[in-house]
Design an enzyme around this catalytic site. Sequence first.
Site, mmCIF file in Angstrom:
data_model
loop_
_atom_site.group_PDB
_atom_site.id
_atom_site.type_symbol
_atom_site.label_atom_id
_atom_site.label_comp_id
_atom_site.label_asym_id
_atom_site.label_seq_id
_atom_site.Cartn_x
_atom_site.Cartn_y
_atom_site.Cartn_z
ATOM 1 N N ASN A 90 22.023 -44.349 15.146
ATOM 2 C CA ASN A 90 22.163 -45.758 15.516
ATOM 3 C C ASN A 90 20.845 -46.452 15.841
ATOM 4 O O ASN A 90 20.738 -47.668 15.717
ATOM 5 C CB ASN A 90 23.113 -45.842 16.722
ATOM 6 C CG ASN A 90 23.087 -47.204 17.374
ATOM 7 O OD1 ASN A 90 23.634 -48.163 16.842
ATOM 8 N ND2 ASN A 90 22.402 -47.308 18.510
ATOM 9 N N TYR A 155 14.038 -55.293 7.016
ATOM 10 C CA TYR A 155 15.280 -54.949 7.727
ATOM 11 C C TYR A 155 16.468 -54.791 6.767
ATOM 12 O O TYR A 155 17.090 -53.717 6.720
ATOM 13 C CB TYR A 155 15.560 -55.967 8.840
ATOM 14 C CG TYR A 155 16.755 -55.601 9.673
ATOM 15 C CD1 TYR A 155 16.722 -54.502 10.527
ATOM 16 C CD2 TYR A 155 17.937 -56.327 9.592
ATOM 17 C CE1 TYR A 155 17.832 -54.140 11.275
ATOM 18 C CE2 TYR A 155 19.044 -55.983 10.345
ATOM 19 C CZ TYR A 155 18.994 -54.888 11.184
ATOM 20 O OH TYR A 155 20.099 -54.538 11.921
ATOM 21 N N LYS A 159 18.489 -51.298 5.640
ATOM 22 C CA LYS A 159 19.932 -51.101 5.834
ATOM 23 C C LYS A 159 20.649 -50.875 4.498
ATOM 24 O O LYS A 159 21.654 -50.161 4.437
ATOM 25 C CB LYS A 159 20.533 -52.293 6.591
ATOM 26 C CG LYS A 159 20.010 -52.412 8.038
ATOM 27 C CD LYS A 159 20.317 -51.168 8.857
ATOM 28 C CE LYS A 159 19.933 -51.300 10.317
ATOM 29 N NZ LYS A 159 20.230 -50.112 11.109
HETATM 30 P P1 NAD Z 1 19.107 -52.694 20.729
HETATM 31 O O1 NAD Z 1 17.738 -53.221 20.473
HETATM 32 O O2 NAD Z 1 19.876 -53.182 21.878
HETATM 33 O O3 NAD Z 1 19.090 -51.098 20.755
HETATM 34 C C1 NAD Z 1 18.317 -50.369 19.862
HETATM 35 C C2 NAD Z 1 18.336 -48.915 20.260
HETATM 36 O O4 NAD Z 1 17.425 -48.238 19.386
HETATM 37 C C3 NAD Z 1 17.879 -48.678 21.679
HETATM 38 O O5 NAD Z 1 18.689 -47.704 22.295
HETATM 39 C C4 NAD Z 1 16.460 -48.144 21.521
HETATM 40 O O6 NAD Z 1 16.115 -47.183 22.498
HETATM 41 C C5 NAD Z 1 16.513 -47.491 20.165
HETATM 42 N N1 NAD Z 1 15.177 -47.503 19.576
HETATM 43 C C6 NAD Z 1 14.457 -48.588 19.195
HETATM 44 N N2 NAD Z 1 13.254 -48.182 18.750
HETATM 45 C C7 NAD Z 1 13.235 -46.826 18.844
HETATM 46 C C8 NAD Z 1 12.275 -45.819 18.529
HETATM 47 N N3 NAD Z 1 11.090 -46.106 18.010
HETATM 48 N N4 NAD Z 1 12.609 -44.525 18.744
HETATM 49 C C9 NAD Z 1 13.803 -44.197 19.251
HETATM 50 N N5 NAD Z 1 14.759 -45.092 19.575
HETATM 51 C C10 NAD Z 1 14.459 -46.387 19.363
HETATM 52 O O7 NAD Z 1 19.858 -52.981 19.373
HETATM 53 P P2 NAD Z 1 21.385 -52.933 18.937
HETATM 54 O O8 NAD Z 1 21.766 -54.313 18.585
HETATM 55 O O9 NAD Z 1 22.235 -52.163 19.877
HETATM 56 O O10 NAD Z 1 21.202 -52.144 17.559
HETATM 57 C C11 NAD Z 1 21.688 -50.853 17.332
HETATM 58 C C12 NAD Z 1 21.830 -50.666 15.841
HETATM 59 O O11 NAD Z 1 22.719 -51.653 15.315
HETATM 60 C C13 NAD Z 1 20.508 -50.838 15.070
HETATM 61 O O12 NAD Z 1 20.437 -49.868 14.039
HETATM 62 C C14 NAD Z 1 20.643 -52.224 14.475
HETATM 63 O O13 NAD Z 1 19.879 -52.376 13.311
HETATM 64 C C15 NAD Z 1 22.119 -52.305 14.212
HETATM 65 N N6 NAD Z 1 22.672 -53.649 14.080
HETATM 66 C C16 NAD Z 1 22.639 -54.519 15.124
HETATM 67 C C17 NAD Z 1 23.161 -55.798 14.949
HETATM 68 C C18 NAD Z 1 23.176 -56.819 16.054
HETATM 69 O O14 NAD Z 1 23.506 -57.983 15.780
HETATM 70 N N7 NAD Z 1 22.860 -56.459 17.300
HETATM 71 C C19 NAD Z 1 23.715 -56.166 13.723
HETATM 72 C C20 NAD Z 1 23.730 -55.248 12.690
HETATM 73 C C21 NAD Z 1 23.214 -53.981 12.873
#
Ligand code: NAD
Length: 247
Positions: A90, A155, A159
């Site tokens: 994730n 990005y 994905k």
């Molecule tokens: P967030 O920024 O709240 O959390 C991201 C997580 O990734 C955190 O736990 C962080 O510790 C971890 N992380 C970031 N950089 C890191 C690194 N270098 N090494 C290890 N861990 C790392 O984001 P989120 O919205 O919870 O996103 C989680 C996933 O969902 C991601 O893959 C993101 O691309 C995807 N996503 C999010 C959305 C959205 O709208 N929030 C939409 C589509 C997909």
Amino acid sequence: MLKNKVAVVTGGTRGIGYAVVKKYLENGAKVVLFGSRKETVDKALVSLKGENPTWEVSGAFPDLGDADVVAEEIRQIKRKYGRIDILVNNAGISDSTPIDNYTSEQFTKVMRLNVSAIMNGILPMVKIMKEQGGGCILNTSSMVSICGQPSGVAYPTSKSAVNGLTWSLARELGPYNIRVNAVAPGITNTDMVAALPKDVIEPMKKMIPLQRIGEAEDIANAFLFLASDLASYVTGEILSVDGAMRT
Ligand code: NAD
């Protein structure tokens, strides 16, 4: 739904990952969450233990970009629990830089975490899952993997690669009883989205047929379904959880 299953969730310290960890614990799993720093991992563990002290949850902060470090961490978890049933890839970073301001380093940074790091977890995990007769690998894709986005090209590219990896591994690993699926969230209420200005978010809401931004729990519910026996014949699926927003 996940009684006695052992799960590893990367990026489990906040946002969608944290919601997945909590959902899995609520459903009887033992969970190891990965974060990027000791402080954020400890904070997440304190918060989860505060909700329910009986939950079996621990954490680690391996550099996900380092294949050897990740493999060793995963082998340690296997030694501790005897098996690992679920891997949730994730952790991810987003990007919205316009093409004229792009650097090659920036592109590589996004691809390194969002794609290469996933493989670093999958490689040792596949070995373990094959030996134990099966398992479940789940990846976090995104709505933009299907339709792209107008800036920050790394990005959506990363994905889309996650989707390719999911489809391909599902086909390769099906004979070993290893299911591989992804969840493709739409705009979800986490720090990633909170970083966007309000005048960007508000018009977005109007473009979502369900007329609201997703909550982390909406996404975690999909991760629960795909990890559970209810999805025993589901593999190679990219499950959109986006309120039907596709642009
Ligand atoms: P967030 O920024 O709240 O959390 C991201 C997580 O990734 C955190 O736990 C962080 O510790 C971890 N992380 C970031 N950089 C890191 C690194 N270098 N090494 C290890 N861990 C790392 O984001 P989120 O919205 O919870 O996103 C989680 C996933 O969902 C991601 O893959 C993101 O691309 C995807 N996503 C999010 C959305 C959205 O709208 N929030 C939409 C589509 C997909």
